[in-house]
Design an enzyme around this catalytic site. Structure first.
Site, short mmCIF file in Angstrom:
data_model
loop_
_atom_site.label_atom_id
_atom_site.label_comp_id
_atom_site.label_asym_id
_atom_site.label_seq_id
_atom_site.Cartn_x
_atom_site.Cartn_y
_atom_site.Cartn_z
N LYS A 179 0.87 -1.17 0.00
CA LYS A 179 0.00 0.00 0.00
C LYS A 179 0.91 1.23 0.00
CE LYS A 179 -3.98 2.19 2.10
NZ LYS A 179 -3.44 3.54 1.91
N ARG B 142 -2.53 8.97 -5.26
CA ARG B 142 -3.26 8.15 -6.23
C ARG B 142 -3.46 8.98 -7.50
NH1 ARG B 142 -7.41 4.23 -5.02
NH2 ARG B 142 -7.70 2.93 -6.89
N ARG C 210 -16.65 1.23 -2.40
CA ARG C 210 -15.92 0.37 -1.48
C ARG C 210 -16.66 -0.96 -1.35
NH1 ARG C 210 -12.06 3.37 1.10
NH2 ARG C 210 -12.50 5.58 1.36
#
Length: 557
Positions: free
Chosen positions: A246, A251, A411
């Site tokens: 991660k 991003r 999500r």
């Protein structure tokens, strides 16, 4: 816009998702063609479609100034309203009345299409007179509001947050219900088009299949759900997974079309100029592609801390010195399109295979390494992967199901990110205060909030440490422009909830001091999250989970 406002009020008063969807579907079904698309966009809290890359560029101060001129609003009225509601629309809307200036637009009434047209004029304002032009158009909007409820929700659209418990997913469900389409087809059309307004218009006409994804128009990022660090990982059982680091970076979505490259942030803003070496590294790839990945700071194969990368954030002009001081790499871990192939519905293992064949790495462009594991895996192995990623300089580990589709903006259990409990929370600043001593002339103390179950913002703490003097100096004028208490605001005042922070803390405990019912012990700001939109901050449910995990750990569970 009165019908729009009444619908918003009805949705806000409804507690169930199905009821909210039914109310919204009935409204959409009754709109004419010219109002349907803009009204649908407004229900997401956005003046424009996500792919349009437009910003309204109106701060709270401009709206307040317009209200003072048009309605004669006083600072005392505004302060009282904001203390009661904590929202600019709810504070100003009830104060709406006939314009105190008889020269102001008495015959104009707002519709979704006419309001959208004014928003276009505001977004297009430029040059030295842009501020006055935006103020004039804002005054025109407020003067055209027919009643307080309409004014309330028009202002909420302008500030970008309706706060009625209506996320984009429910808007898409309402489009499906209104026009007898399946939720699957509506959601896919939204993924492809990046514009809920266009989806609603196409659904009415039965032309969803005409919508196309195009390079240069960003789509939402697929998101990972948090998974607490521990001794059991039941969510990983029964499936094949890819384990990746991660990354502690920014991003970025890359649209590559030969020599033309565009980089989009997590908030879907064009940030290409801020990362010229990344754009150059992507030019002339052999295939047209839409990529997902992370921009990280790295030197000689070693990952640099995120604070190093912060020097590059929101910088429009990047000189040779900064390029040398903060070297970057773009680590690509997914592809939404390659050539003419749309890959959203293809499983991750296929997307990764095609990506490996299509991407040509270089010094600034890497294919993310990953490890595949099958079905059952021990907690010791999972924790070992996490610790190894931390040793490599990354935040932790993320686990992605090998059969997962790419689902923009959602999500779920397809992707799971492993974080230690009590690590950090992403919050939004709702109030600021002048500092003390050497910081007496800057706004350095920040009250912040998480999001409740109905989209309300609930305060959970206050922090004044962690940011650099330069960061605080940059934020101070922004907060002054976006304050919402009006003149005479004193040492502390409320601000528009737009600045997202990552906040670390020692423990979370029950407390009546804050609206959330919790307080953070020793909160400290880790970083400004320019890459994260406000609707993705942590929720009260997240805080509940952290609190319960802490209690379980204390009990030795």
């Amino acid at each position: 816009m009165i019908a729009f406002a009444r619908t918003c009020a009805a949705v806000a008063a409804s507690s169930g998702k199905l009821e909210k969807v039914a109310i919204l579907a009935a409204y959409l079904r009754g709109r004419d063609d010219v109002d349907l698309a803009p009204a649908t966009r407004f229900f997401t809290g956005n003046p424009f479609g996500a792919r349009e890359q437009k910003q309204l560029s109106i701060g709270g101060r401009t709206i307040v100034e317009a209200a003072e001129h048009v309605w004669g609003v006083t600072a005392a009225q505004l302060r009282a309203g904001y203390r009661e509601h904590g929202d600019l629309g709810d504070a100003l809307g009830p104060l709406a009345r006939e314009s105190v200036d008889l020269a102001l637009f008495h015959d104009e009434r707002l519709t979704p299409s006419s309001l959208a047209a004014i928003f276009e004029e505001i977004a297009a304002a430029s040059g030295r007179a842009a501020g006055k032009r935006r103020l004039h158009l804002c005054e025109r909007i407020l003067a055209a509001c027919g009643d307080p409820l309409e004014a309330t929700y028009v202002i909420k659209i302008m500030t970008g947050d309706l706060r009625i418990g209506l996320r984009e997913g429910l808007v898409l469900d309402a489009i499906a219900a209104a026009f007898d389409e399946t939720q699957e087809r509506i959601r896919r059309a939204a993924m492809v088009s990046g514009d809920v307004g266009a989806v609603a218009a196409a659904a009415r006409l039965g032309r969803l299949d005409d919508l196309r994804m195009r390079l240069g128009s960003p789509i939402g990022f697929m998101l990972a759900s948090a998974m607490a660090y521990g001794e059991h990982y039941t969510d990983l059982a029964g499936h094949a997974w890819f384990a990746e680091d991660k990354y502690d970076g920014i991003r970025a979505q890359a649209h590559v079309d030969g020599a033309h490259v565009t980089l989009f942030s997590r908030t879907l803003n064009d940030v290409t100029r801020s990362y010229p070496e990344i754009a150059a590294a992507l030019r002339d790839q052999p295939r047209r592609m839409m990529l997902d990945g992370e921009i990280i700071a790295s030197r000689d194969g070693k990952v640099l801390p995120f604070r190093t990368l912060q020097a590059r954030l929101q910088r429009k002009e990047i000189d040779a010195r900064l390029l040398a001081e903060v070297p970057l790499q773009y680590v690509v871990f997914d592809a939404m399109t390659i050539g003419d192939a749309l890959l959203l519905d293809r499983p991750l293992h296929e997307r990764r295979s095609r990506l490996a064949e299509a991407l040509v790495p270089n010094a600034h462009l890497l294919l993310a390494p990953f490890e595949r594991f099958e079905l059952e895996v021990s907690a010791e192995e999972i924790n070992a992967r996490f610790e190894a990623a931390r040793l490599r300089g990354h935040e932790g580990a993320v686990f992605k199901r090998a059969d997962s589709p790419y689902v923009p903006g959602r999500r779920g259990k397809w992707w799971l990110k492993l974080k230690r409990e009590l690590a950090t929370l992403d919050v939004v600043v709702v109030g600021v205060e002048w500092g003390h001593g050497k910081r007496a002339k800057v706004l350095s103390d920040y009250t912040f909030a998480v999001r409740g179950s109905n989209d309300e913002l609930l305060t959970i703490g206050k922090a004044y440490s962690g940011l650099t003097d330069a960061e605080i100096a940059t934020l101070t004028p922004w907060f002054l422009e976006h304050r919402v208490d009006g003149p005479g605001y004193g040492r502390a005042f409320a601000v528009e909830p737009r600045i997202v922070l990552e906040v670390a803390f020692d423990i979370v405990q029950r407390s009546a001091l804050h609206q959330s019912g919790y307080a953070l012990r020793f909160p400290r700001i880790v970083r400004i999250r320019d890459d994260k939109p406000v609707d993705e901050i942590d929720t009260l449910a997240n805080v509940d989970a952290v609190y319960e995990a802490m209690l379980e750990r204390e009990r030795g569970g």
